[in-house]
Design a protein around this motif. Structure first.
Motif, mmCIF file in Angstrom:
data_model
loop_
_atom_site.group_PDB
_atom_site.id
_atom_site.type_symbol
_atom_site.label_atom_id
_atom_site.label_comp_id
_atom_site.label_asym_id
_atom_site.label_seq_id
_atom_site.Cartn_x
_atom_site.Cartn_y
_atom_site.Cartn_z
ATOM 1 N N VAL A 336 0.865 -1.178 0.000
ATOM 2 C CA VAL A 336 0.000 0.000 0.000
ATOM 3 C C VAL A 336 0.896 1.221 0.000
ATOM 4 O O VAL A 336 1.742 1.372 0.890
ATOM 5 N N GLY A 337 0.737 2.093 -0.993
ATOM 6 C CA GLY A 337 1.588 3.267 -1.091
ATOM 7 C C GLY A 337 0.798 4.513 -1.419
ATOM 8 O O GLY A 337 -0.328 4.442 -1.940
ATOM 9 N N SER A 338 1.387 5.662 -1.118
ATOM 10 C CA SER A 338 0.766 6.944 -1.447
ATOM 11 C C SER A 338 0.890 7.224 -2.936
ATOM 12 O O SER A 338 1.902 6.897 -3.557
ATOM 13 N N ALA A 339 -0.115 7.877 -3.487
ATOM 14 C CA ALA A 339 -0.083 8.271 -4.900
ATOM 15 C C ALA A 339 0.689 9.580 -5.030
ATOM 16 O O ALA A 339 0.135 10.632 -5.367
ATOM 17 N N VAL A 340 1.987 9.507 -4.737
ATOM 18 C CA VAL A 340 2.818 10.698 -4.730
ATOM 19 C C VAL A 340 4.223 10.297 -5.161
ATOM 20 O O VAL A 340 4.568 9.107 -5.164
ATOM 21 N N ASP A 341 5.008 11.286 -5.524
ATOM 22 C CA ASP A 341 6.361 11.137 -6.041
ATOM 23 C C ASP A 341 6.406 10.040 -7.111
ATOM 24 O O ASP A 341 5.534 9.974 -7.967
ATOM 25 N N GLY A 342 7.405 9.146 -7.092
ATOM 26 C CA GLY A 342 7.517 8.159 -8.154
ATOM 27 C C GLY A 342 6.779 6.864 -7.887
ATOM 28 O O GLY A 342 6.874 5.931 -8.693
ATOM 29 N N ILE A 343 6.037 6.777 -6.792
ATOM 30 C CA ILE A 343 5.364 5.517 -6.464
ATOM 31 C C ILE A 343 4.394 5.080 -7.556
ATOM 32 O O ILE A 343 4.408 3.916 -7.981
ATOM 33 N N PRO A 344 3.529 5.988 -8.081
ATOM 34 C CA PRO A 344 2.628 5.549 -9.157
ATOM 35 C C PRO A 344 3.336 5.179 -10.454
ATOM 36 O O PRO A 344 2.703 4.621 -11.356
ATOM 37 N N ASP A 345 4.640 5.490 -10.565
ATOM 38 C CA ASP A 345 5.387 5.052 -11.748
ATOM 39 C C ASP A 345 5.461 3.530 -11.836
ATOM 40 O O ASP A 345 5.585 2.975 -12.927
ATOM 41 N N VAL A 346 5.412 2.860 -10.684
ATOM 42 C CA VAL A 346 5.518 1.397 -10.691
ATOM 43 C C VAL A 346 4.326 0.709 -10.029
ATOM 44 O O VAL A 346 4.022 -0.443 -10.345
ATOM 45 N N LEU A 347 3.644 1.402 -9.106
ATOM 46 C CA LEU A 347 2.547 0.782 -8.362
ATOM 47 C C LEU A 347 1.222 1.228 -8.973
ATOM 48 O O LEU A 347 0.911 2.426 -8.999
ATOM 49 N N ARG A 348 0.441 0.266 -9.457
ATOM 50 C CA ARG A 348 -0.832 0.564 -10.105
ATOM 51 C C ARG A 348 -1.965 0.029 -9.229
ATOM 52 O O ARG A 348 -1.971 -1.149 -8.843
ATOM 53 N N HIS A 349 -2.914 0.911 -8.949
ATOM 54 C CA HIS A 349 -3.965 0.630 -7.974
ATOM 55 C C HIS A 349 -4.775 -0.610 -8.352
ATOM 56 O O HIS A 349 -5.298 -0.728 -9.462
ATOM 57 N N ARG A 350 -4.835 -1.547 -7.406
ATOM 58 C CA ARG A 350 -5.601 -2.789 -7.510
ATOM 59 C C ARG A 350 -5.093 -3.719 -8.618
ATOM 60 O O ARG A 350 -5.715 -4.734 -8.889
ATOM 61 N N GLU A 351 -3.975 -3.379 -9.229
ATOM 62 C CA GLU A 351 -3.371 -4.274 -10.211
ATOM 63 C C GLU A 351 -2.142 -4.965 -9.630
ATOM 64 O O GLU A 351 -2.036 -6.192 -9.683
#
Length: 425
Positions: A336-351
């Motif tokens: 579980v990560g925040s949708a900030v900085d580079g996290i959404p570059d690799v972490l896709r919600h519910r995928e």
């Protein structure tokens, strides 16, 4: 470069581990040792207490330069970050000019002595700046710059920062950024596109991945009957750990036997301990301090979920792409990560994980509970492990070799596509 011989690479950095488990970020070392299969690699790093001035670590030739006399008075590059040292010590500030001068001199000396083909500088300042001086404005030695969050945000706060950034970027044949947020911040600093390529740091899947029969998978004892959430990293404001503490009451209301294990240390620890006590969840939190990689892996493999609640802090700063995200994904656990900085570059919600709003304890708690109750959690964690394998250091090294060879062959900086670097954007 002479036809047929291996590429000779010098990596310059202001942060480099002294020994295993010292808490100093090790991604520059991990990059260097991953490149050894392809090139002759040397690293130039600042001197530190207990460090050898010259040593070979896993095929990497490490050189350390002294930047102040007497040696015991060196303060600027101690520990995990120059910025904290500058705020804590006037002596650290006084050492900035000598640091810049000695790092530039040492870079120039190593380039000549080792017939270096290309220099790879990490952080725009100080290493990018000193490498620019050492390599020469006419690009006599090509420079590949890797921009990390700390250097970009530092330059945003000083009067000549934009000019310094433009100077260094203009003298770099390839510019990399470890997250989209860092790239965007660099573009704003330059007031023009940087053409920086996204290249997050990697993960050693052989260490963090699950392996049948490995004794590293032995369980850990925490005293929490319903298991535990895990946070690991430096306890600084931008890590957002306080919001995880604030989310915990909502989580334990649903799971009374669940706890939180915090691995790491830093300036925020007293505040976090006080916040846990204030919220009545102090008995639900274990602060373990710094632990070696092997212990972190053991806790990762045994946790219910790993949480990375990073934020944009009170100074308007955040991270590039926290390596703990990829390490947790490689371990095959819920992330579980925040949708900030580079996290959404690799972490896709519910995928391949779950994303929450930053600085929002209620949303963080909801996403943690969702991850714990997800019927498709096994598929999500398999996707996470697959994503991490795409960022294994072997893949990063392949990309990096391309950047370095392009810098040697080219005469001007140009965008360079990479299936690995842009895969997760």
């Amino acid at each position: 470069m002479t036809l047929g011989r291996r590429l000779r690479v010098l990596i310059t950095t202001s942060t480099f581990p002294v020994h295993e488990g010292d808490g100093i970020p090790r991604f520059v070392f991990d990059l260097a040792r991953s490149l050894v299969a392809h090139a002759d690699v040397s690293v130039l790093a600042p001197d530190a207490p207990g460090a050898a001035r010259r040593e070979t670590l896993e095929g990497v030739e490490v050189h350390r330069f002294s930047y102040f006399t007497p040696r015991r008075a060196q303060r600027l590059a101690l520990g995990e970050g120059m910025r904290e040292n500058l705020r804590a010590s006037w002596l650290a500030g006084a050492q900035v000019p000598t640091f810049l001068a000695t790092q530039a001199h040492a870079t120039r000396r190593l380039v000549r002595a080792h017939a270096i083909d290309v220099v790879n500088a990490h952080w725009i300042v100080p290493s990018g700046l000193t490498s620019s001086w050492a390599c020469g404005g006419s690009h006599r030695i090509p420079l590949v710059l890797h921009a990390h969050a700390g250097g970009v945000y530092l330059l945003r706060r000083i009067p000549l920062g934009p000019a310094v950034a433009r100077y260094v970027v203009a003298r770099s044949r390839v510019v990399l950024a470890d997250g989209s947020h860092v790239r965007d911040a660099l573009d704003r600093l330059l007031a023009e596109p940087s053409n920086a390529l996204l290249r997050p740091m990697g993960v050693d899947t052989s260490i963090f991945g699950r392996h049948e029969g490995s004794d590293i998978q032995d369980g850990v004892r925490t005293g929490f009957p319903e298991g535990f959430l895990l946070f690991f990293g430096r306890l600084s404001e931008k890590k957002g750990t306080v919001f995880l503490i604030r989310a915990l009451p909502d989580v334990v209301e649903r799971y009374p036997g669940l706890g939180l294990v915090v691995i790491g240390d830093g300036p925020e620890r007293p505040k976090l301990e006080a916040e846990a006590k204030r919220l009545g969840v102090a008995d639900r939190v274990r602060f373990l301090g710094r632990r070696p990689h092997a212990d972190i892996v053991r806790y990762l493999h045994d946790c219910r979920a790993a949480v990375v609640p990073s934020i944009i802090d009170s100074r308007g700063e955040t991270e590039g792409m926290p390596t703990v995200v990829l390490e947790s994904m490689a371990a095959g656990v819920r992330v579980v990560g925040s949708a900030v900085d580079g996290i959404p570059d690799v972490l896709r919600h519910r995928e391949n994980g779950w994303l929450c709003r930053e600085q929002d304890p209620e949303d963080l708690a909801a996403r943690i509970v969702e991850s714990l109750e997800a019927r498709d959690a096994d598929a999500v964690t398999r996707n996470a492990a697959r994503t991490a394998r795409g960022h294994d250091w072997a893949s990063v090294a392949d990309d990096y070799l391309g950047y370095l060879e392009t810098a040697v062959a080219g005469s001007v900086r140009r965008p360079l596509s990479s299936p690995h670097a842009e895969r997760e954007t």
